[in-house]
Structure formats: C-alpha cells, structure tokens
Design an enzyme around this catalytic site. Structure first.
Site, mmCIF file in Angstrom:
data_model
loop_
_atom_site.group_PDB
_atom_site.id
_atom_site.type_symbol
_atom_site.label_atom_id
_atom_site.label_comp_id
_atom_site.label_asym_id
_atom_site.label_seq_id
_atom_site.Cartn_x
_atom_site.Cartn_y
_atom_site.Cartn_z
ATOM 1 N N GLU A 140 35.233 34.774 33.576
ATOM 2 C CA GLU A 140 36.051 35.988 33.400
ATOM 3 C C GLU A 140 35.430 37.197 34.113
ATOM 4 O OE1 GLU A 140 38.123 36.630 29.792
ATOM 5 O OE2 GLU A 140 38.427 34.495 29.474
HETATM 6 N N1 CAA Z 1 44.152 47.231 36.527
HETATM 7 C C1 CAA Z 1 45.224 47.521 37.327
HETATM 8 N N2 CAA Z 1 45.157 47.446 38.674
HETATM 9 C C2 CAA Z 1 43.983 47.091 39.224
HETATM 10 C C3 CAA Z 1 42.824 46.787 38.459
HETATM 11 C C4 CAA Z 1 42.959 46.885 37.058
HETATM 12 N N3 CAA Z 1 41.936 46.626 36.249
HETATM 13 N N4 CAA Z 1 41.821 46.459 39.278
HETATM 14 C C5 CAA Z 1 42.306 46.551 40.529
HETATM 15 N N5 CAA Z 1 43.600 46.928 40.496
HETATM 16 C C6 CAA Z 1 44.495 47.188 41.617
HETATM 17 C C7 CAA Z 1 43.895 48.294 42.475
HETATM 18 O O1 CAA Z 1 44.303 49.567 42.000
HETATM 19 C C8 CAA Z 1 44.460 47.971 43.838
HETATM 20 O O2 CAA Z 1 45.784 48.421 43.931
HETATM 21 P P1 CAA Z 1 46.125 49.684 44.878
HETATM 22 O O3 CAA Z 1 45.777 49.231 46.260
HETATM 23 O O4 CAA Z 1 47.576 49.898 44.649
HETATM 24 O O5 CAA Z 1 45.265 50.811 44.400
HETATM 25 C C9 CAA Z 1 44.540 46.462 43.845
HETATM 26 O O6 CAA Z 1 44.523 46.042 42.474
HETATM 27 C C10 CAA Z 1 43.339 45.855 44.567
HETATM 28 O O7 CAA Z 1 42.185 46.350 43.937
HETATM 29 P P2 CAA Z 1 40.733 46.252 44.620
HETATM 30 O O8 CAA Z 1 40.837 46.748 46.041
HETATM 31 O O9 CAA Z 1 39.741 46.870 43.728
HETATM 32 O O10 CAA Z 1 40.570 44.646 44.661
HETATM 33 P P3 CAA Z 1 39.361 43.798 45.174
HETATM 34 O O11 CAA Z 1 39.935 42.704 45.993
HETATM 35 O O12 CAA Z 1 38.307 44.659 45.773
HETATM 36 O O13 CAA Z 1 38.810 43.120 43.844
HETATM 37 C C11 CAA Z 1 37.647 42.907 41.746
HETATM 38 C C12 CAA Z 1 38.463 43.790 42.691
HETATM 39 C C13 CAA Z 1 37.481 43.766 40.502
HETATM 40 C C14 CAA Z 1 36.278 42.561 42.294
HETATM 41 C C15 CAA Z 1 38.466 41.633 41.424
HETATM 42 O O14 CAA Z 1 38.541 40.787 42.535
HETATM 43 C C16 CAA Z 1 37.875 40.861 40.267
HETATM 44 O O15 CAA Z 1 38.089 41.209 39.102
HETATM 45 N N6 CAA Z 1 37.134 39.759 40.558
HETATM 46 C C17 CAA Z 1 36.626 38.894 39.499
HETATM 47 C C18 CAA Z 1 37.628 37.827 39.191
HETATM 48 C C19 CAA Z 1 37.446 37.276 37.833
HETATM 49 O O16 CAA Z 1 37.150 37.966 36.863
HETATM 50 N N7 CAA Z 1 37.715 35.970 37.714
HETATM 51 C C20 CAA Z 1 37.687 35.336 36.441
HETATM 52 C C21 CAA Z 1 38.679 34.238 36.425
HETATM 53 S S1 CAA Z 1 39.333 33.907 34.869
HETATM 54 C C22 CAA Z 1 38.259 32.863 34.138
HETATM 55 O O17 CAA Z 1 37.079 32.885 34.292
HETATM 56 C C23 CAA Z 1 39.070 31.950 33.335
HETATM 57 C C24 CAA Z 1 38.585 31.019 32.413
HETATM 58 O O18 CAA Z 1 39.202 29.989 32.359
HETATM 59 C C25 CAA Z 1 37.590 31.372 31.373
#
Ligand code: CAA
Length: 378
Positions: A361
C-alpha cells in the site's frame, strides 16, 4: 486497548476477542507453516460478519464508526496479521466503488461482500509498483463493453475475491490522466489468477497475479469517468493506508503481550526476568511506540469520519505503525533470547509479518513523498 469505542462495538469486541484468541491464533500458527489459506477460519469470520465491517450501513453493513472498526481489526491482527490483512484488503477492494462508483455498483459490491465475498484492489503491475502510473493494462471500449488486457501482481485476495477494482489505461497519450478504474466480477471470462506468492509473512492471506485476457465487461462497470482512475486509486490508498497502520499496531501489541507473559515466567539469576529494570524499560518503550501508533490510526480515522482531510495523517499512521511494528517485534524476540529465534515460539513470526507493512500500500519511502507533498505542496 486505548481506542474509545461505541457500546455496541464493545460487545462485538468481546466476541471477536474470544474467536481470535480461541480459534484464529492457534490455528493460524499451523497455517503460517503450511502457507494454506485457512478457509474454515474465514468461513467463521463471514458467519460473524467480520469481513463486512467497513460496508456502509445503507448497504447492509453494521454502521460502526471507523475507530470502533479499528479496535476490532487490531484484535484480529493481534491473533494473526494475515487474517486481519485479508479482511482489511477486502475493504480496500471496495473503496474505489464507494468513492466514485454508481449507485448500482455500490449496491453490487456491498451485496457481494455482505453475502460472504471478498474484494481485491488491482493497481500494481510487474513494471508499475511505486510508479503506480506506469501500468500497461489496457481497457478498450467496444460498443457497450470494455475489453481488458494485462497482468496485475501482488494482489491481496487475488484468488479468493468475488470482485476486483482494476486500473487500466483507456488513453495512453494522457499519462496518469488516461487511466480509468473498472469493476470486474469474479468468474468473468478472460479473468484468471496465477503465480501465487510464497511469502515471508502474513502467510494466511492470499497474494497472487490477476490476469486479464480479452476480458469483456459491461461499459457500466467503469467506476466514475474515463481518465479518473489514477485519482480514484490515490484516494483509495489515502483511506486504506490507515488500516494497514491498524494491522501493524496489532502486530506490535502482540509483541508486547508475548514479551510480558514470557518475562514473568522465565527465571534467570533466581527471579523472573521481567523484574529487571532494563527489561521493564524495554517494555515501556515498546508501549510508548505502540500506543503512539494506535493514536495516529485513531486520529486519521476520526478525521475520515468527520469528513476532514486525512491523506497526510493516513500516510503517517501507516508509516509510523509499520516502522514500530518492526522495532517492537525485534525487541520481543530479544526478550525471549535464543527461544525468540525459534519457530517453536510465537515472536519470530511477528517480525516476518511486520516487514510487509513497510512495503505494501505504498512503501514507507512513498509515504514520505505523500507526507512531504502534503506539507510542502506540489
Ligand atoms: N488524491 C487525489 N489526487 C491525487 C493524489 C491524491 N492522494 N495523489 C496524486 N493525485 C493526482 C495529482 O493531483 C495529479 O493530478 P493533476 O495532474 O491533475 O494535479 C495526478 O494524480 C498525478 O499525480 P503525481 O504527479 O503526484 O503522480 P506520480 O506519478 O508522481 O505518483 C505517487 C505519485 C504518490 C508516487 C503514486 O504513484 C503512488 O502512490 N505510488 C505508490 C503506489 C502504491 O501505494 N501502491 C500500492 C498498491 S496497493 C497494495 O499494496 C495492495 C494490496 O493488495 C495490499
């Protein structure tokens, strides 16, 4: 336990405690060795409706506040973190629908859970882990359908879910704004599972690949609008991370429980080892960390319940609780001395279970990006 919970939840907590102490804890010890998914334990949990705690009241859930649910989930995690992960990851699988789905999809997803099913959240792919926007799975509109192709990996509940919320690219030219979110029911032709992970810890939870090969779903299974899938996924994770903090807190609490019990019974130098102030201080430090983590979880969930912003608090809760779960488990092993390193005793499992909470996550490095973005601004 320091969660302040409703009277209704207190009764349920007693039942959960009894079930977890008498059945989950003992049986999961064996399933931790075999790596088998303990169906009969989950069947009992479903009978007690423990798998549907997060379903909103209007869709058939128990209508508990989130902090009360956390007290119940922590109790499950004290018994077995894999068991609590299955339950919590089902809530994760349902969240995209609750956040952005149509009324029909909300009813469908919640009914599937209330009737005894689990949900799964399909974001991660072999080349899209921390870089969640780099997924290659596609969804192509074809008349009244979408056709999905791609492979998701490390999916909790992958092989046991009744439905999946899946991110897929609908417009490659738009980057993360070309990602959409879909609801796919288990049993849909073209959906299959593969590559079951033989994990280091949380071995009573199921983790596998979920594969889409010309998987045709009704167009109304689009969650929200085309291009909004990445945002929905991020909002889903913003909520779900607190719950992983809650499970990690349960691991730490189990470490404290085991360390105190052993410290009272183990005699060295003519007295129980717990009589040594050095070990009392160790327990106090374990308690400071665990109680702090619990309060962070409660704070993030209270903000969620109140409709206040919670993304930063959720990331902090997940990050801190998973870090201290590692520290507290390690200290519990230290208290047990050589026996702590043996699989015959309960504490080495805690360290194995705890590790994944720093990874899934969103790794704790990603949590720090989320926290920094919230504090500094983008
Ligand atoms: N809420 C709403 N919108 C959001 C947001 C949020 N929390 N975070 C980003 N956004 C939006 C941004 O505003 C942006 O939109 P705009 O261009 O309109 O402003 C768009 O999304 C892209 O945002 P970023 O440029 O920040 O995106 P990024 O590609 O740089 O990535 C990151 C950001 C936070 C690193 C993201 O990739 C991330 O969270 N990575 C981790 C993934 C993760 O947690 N994976 C877990 C998988 S689930 C799991 O583990 C399941 C299981 O089975 C247990």
């Amino acid at each position: 336990m320091a969660y302040i919970i409703s009277e209704e939840a207190k009764d349920l907590l007693e039942d959960v405690k009894e079930f977890c102490e008498n059945e989950v804890k003992e049986q999961c010890k064996e399933y931790d060795v075999s790596g088998e998914w303990p169906k009969e334990i989950y069947d009992k949990a479903i009978e007690m409706q423990l798998h549907s705690l997060e379903v909103p009241e209007e869709y058939g859930g128990p209508g508990l506040d989130r902090v009360s649910v956390a007290a119940l989930i922590e109790q499950m995690a004290i018994a077995d973190a894999g068991f609590a992960t299955t339950i919590s990851a089902s809530g994760l699988g349902m969240k995209p629908v609750l956040i952005a789905g149509s009324e029909e999809l909300k009813k469908k997803a919640c009914n599937l859970i209330v009737d005894g099913g689990f949900g799964a959240f399909c974001l991660t792919e072999p080349m899209a882990g921390s870089d969640a926007g780099a997924g290659k799975t596609t969804a192509v509109k074809d008349g009244d359908s979408y056709v999905l192709n791609g492979r998701k990996c490390f999916i909790t509940n992958g092989a046991v879910a009744s439905f999946y919320c899946v991110t897929a690219m609908t417009d490659k030219s738009q980057g993360t704004k070309g990602i959409s979110m879909f609801f796919v029911e288990a049993g849909t032709p073209g959906l299959s599972t593969g590559n079951h992970e033989n994990k280091m810890g949380i071995r009573t939870s199921n983790t596998c690949d979920v594969v889409f090969e010309d998987c045709r779903i009704p167009a109304e299974n689009l969650i929200g609008q085309e291009g909004k899938g990445f945002k929905i996924a991020m909002q889903t994770l913003d909520q779900a991370r607190t719950w992983m903090g809650c499970v990690a807190t349960g691991i730490a609490q189990r470490g404290i429980n085991e360390a105190i019990a052993y410290g009272k019974e183990r005699i060295q130098f003519g007295k129980p080892i717990i009589k040594n102030q050095a070990l009392q201080f160790k327990i106090a430090d374990m308690e400071i960390k665990t109680e702090t983590a619990r309060q962070m979880v409660a704070h993030a969930l209270t903000k969620m319940d109140m409709g206040l912003p919670y993304a930063k608090e959720s990331a902090i809760a997940k990050c801190y609780a998973s870090d201290i779960a590692m520290e507290v488990s390690s200290e519990a092993i230290q208290m047990f001395g050589g026996y702590g390193y043996s699989r015959e005793y309960p504490v080495e499992k805690l360290l194995r279970d705890a590790k994944i909470f720093q990874i899934f996550e969103g790794t704790n490095e990603i949590q720090r990006i989320v926290i920094a973005n919230n504090v500094i601004g983008r």
